[in-house]
Design an enzyme around this catalytic site. Structure first.
Site, PDB file in Angstrom:
ATOM      1  CE  LYS A   1     -11.519  19.322  35.263  1.00 29.31           C
ATOM      2  NZ  LYS A   1     -12.139  18.492  34.182  1.00 29.31           N
TER       3      LYS A   1
HETATM    4  C1  LIG Z   1      -4.619  15.411  36.302  1.00 24.82           C
HETATM    5  C2  LIG Z   1      -5.722  15.389  35.296  1.00 24.82           C
HETATM    6  N1  LIG Z   1      -5.461  14.991  34.056  1.00 24.82           N
HETATM    7  C3  LIG Z   1      -6.410  14.921  33.115  1.00 24.82           C
HETATM    8  C4  LIG Z   1      -7.716  15.242  33.387  1.00 24.82           C
HETATM    9  C5  LIG Z   1      -8.746  15.107  32.296  1.00 24.82           C
HETATM   10  O1  LIG Z   1      -9.282  16.300  31.824  1.00 24.82           O
HETATM   11  P1  LIG Z   1     -10.794  16.373  31.348  1.00 24.82           P
HETATM   12  O2  LIG Z   1     -11.654  16.293  32.586  1.00 24.82           O
HETATM   13  O3  LIG Z   1     -10.910  17.685  30.655  1.00 24.82           O
HETATM   14  O4  LIG Z   1     -11.054  15.216  30.438  1.00 24.82           O
HETATM   15  C6  LIG Z   1      -8.041  15.660  34.678  1.00 24.82           C
HETATM   16  C7  LIG Z   1      -9.431  15.983  35.018  1.00 24.82           C
HETATM   17  O5  LIG Z   1      -9.828  16.020  36.153  1.00 24.82           O
HETATM   18  C8  LIG Z   1      -7.028  15.744  35.656  1.00 24.82           C
HETATM   19  O6  LIG Z   1      -7.297  16.145  36.919  1.00 24.82           O
END
Ligand SMILES: Cc1ncc(COP(=O)(O)O)c(C=O)c1O
Length: 337
Positions: A73
């Site tokens: 993030k």
């Molecule tokens: C631990 C974790 N994995 C995956 C994601 C997913 O990423 P994206 O928001 O780019 O889809 C997030 C998003 O907050 C996350 O905090």
């Protein structure tokens, strides 16, 4: 030949490593003016022990936990803030406000502290102590919402605060913010192309806000439409894969566009959790459950290719570290003699 000499290329088991590996091995340690310059350019690590299950197919993972705020993030938060500054949405005196207690909250807090932008986060008062402490450590202001109303209550409260005094706040709404996916279009995807020497054939990433899968897929498809980009979602509305969304039962993020991806992998929570355990024990990578889910999905793809006798270079994402999920972690500020 020394790694610092031009033309040096590491060999793994007698095989020349891809161009990106040679590049990384030659790179000098960076000296930067601000921590925000350390966001992105994360390493790509080969999952060599897991590859035993899919002969002929390479399996690689992007180490997003190596970002300075500890997660994928950081990319979105930095791009959102930079673009808002460029548009004039964050003049002195305006505070960024959002309703997240997870990785995005930490990323906003880290970037805000480094760039001198005040941050306010709204979170339910029953969020775990470590979550509050990590963001507060960066100087972020925390406003507590009703614990009984959960994360939706925090969203409603943040929006009410913005409506009551719009001049005071900048509300980025990462679910609808184009800068979110653009961070991955300009960063993550380009890096994957460079690090694999353009050989990537498949990309797998879990859907949260969908910034990672949308931005990376768009750029990879522009490079070569044959690259298969697969979104990954929990297979059930009630799931334990923090950071990921089960889109059919959720509010669909406005930046999510199903036509951008080639297919969706539906994954049970257990498969993601088990793979997170295996990553720590078998690859030495202690990562969170969404990372486990991503690798489980990527391994499914790699096994199918291998079973058909097709070669492939499958790339996925390690979103954050496992120690972010230790519940009672307490920051000991004072020594006890
Ligand atoms: C631990 C974790 N994995 C995956 C994601 C997913 O990423 P994206 O928001 O780019 O889809 C997030 C998003 O907050 C996350 O905090």
């Amino acid at each position: 030949m020394s790694p610092s000499e031009p033309g040096f290329a590491p060999r793994i088991d007698g095989v020349d490593a891809p161009a990106g590996v040679a590049l990384a091995a030659r790179a000098r340690p960076r000296a930067v003016d601000s921590v925000v310059e350390l966001v992105g350019n994360t390493p790509l690590v080969r999952l060599r022990w897991f590859e035993a299950a899919c002969p002929g197919v390479e399996l690689w993972a992007k180490c997003e936990f190596a970002n300075p705020g500890g997660s994928v993030k950081d990319r979105a938060a930095l791009r959102i803030i930079r673009d808002a500054q460029a548009r004039g949405d964050l003049p002195p005196g305006v505070r960024l406000i959002d309703s997240t207690s997870g990785n995005t909250g930490i990323a906003y807090s880290m970037v805000g502290a480094a760039l001198g932008i005040p941050i306010t986060l709204v979170m339910p008062s029953n969020v775990s102590e470590p979550r509050k402490q990590v963001t507060a450590a960066f100087g972020t202001e925390i406003v507590f919402s009703d614990p009984l109303e959960g994360s939706d209550g925090a969203i409603v409260m943040a929006r009410a605060m913005v409506d009551a005094d719009p001049e005071r706040w900048y509300y980025p709404n990462q679910y609808a913010n184009e800068s979110n996916w653009r961070a991955h279009y300009d960063g993550t995807a380009r890096e994957i192309l460079a690090q694999t020497g353009g050989r990537v054939t498949h990309f797998v990433a879990g859907v949260g806000t969908s910034g990672t899968i949308m931005g990376t897929s768009r750029r990879l498809h522009e490079h070569d439409r044959r690259i298969r980009c697969l979104g990954l979602q929990p297979d059930d509305a009630m799931h334990g894969l923090e950071g990921l969304k089960h889109i059919p039962s959720s509010l669909v993020p406005p930046i999510y566009d199903e036509s951008v991806i080639d297919d969706t992998i539906w994954l049970p929570t257990d498969e993601g959790w088990d793979m997170a355990d295996r990553l720590a024990r078998e690859e030495g990578l202690f990562v969170g459950h969404s990372s486990g889910a991503n690798v489980a999905g990527a391994l499914r793809v790699a096994r199918e290719l291998s079973a058909r006798g097709e070669p492939g270079v499958v790339v996925t994402v390690l979103c954050d570290r496992g120690d972010r999920y230790f519940a009672p972690l307490e920051w000991e500020k004072h020594y006890v003699w």
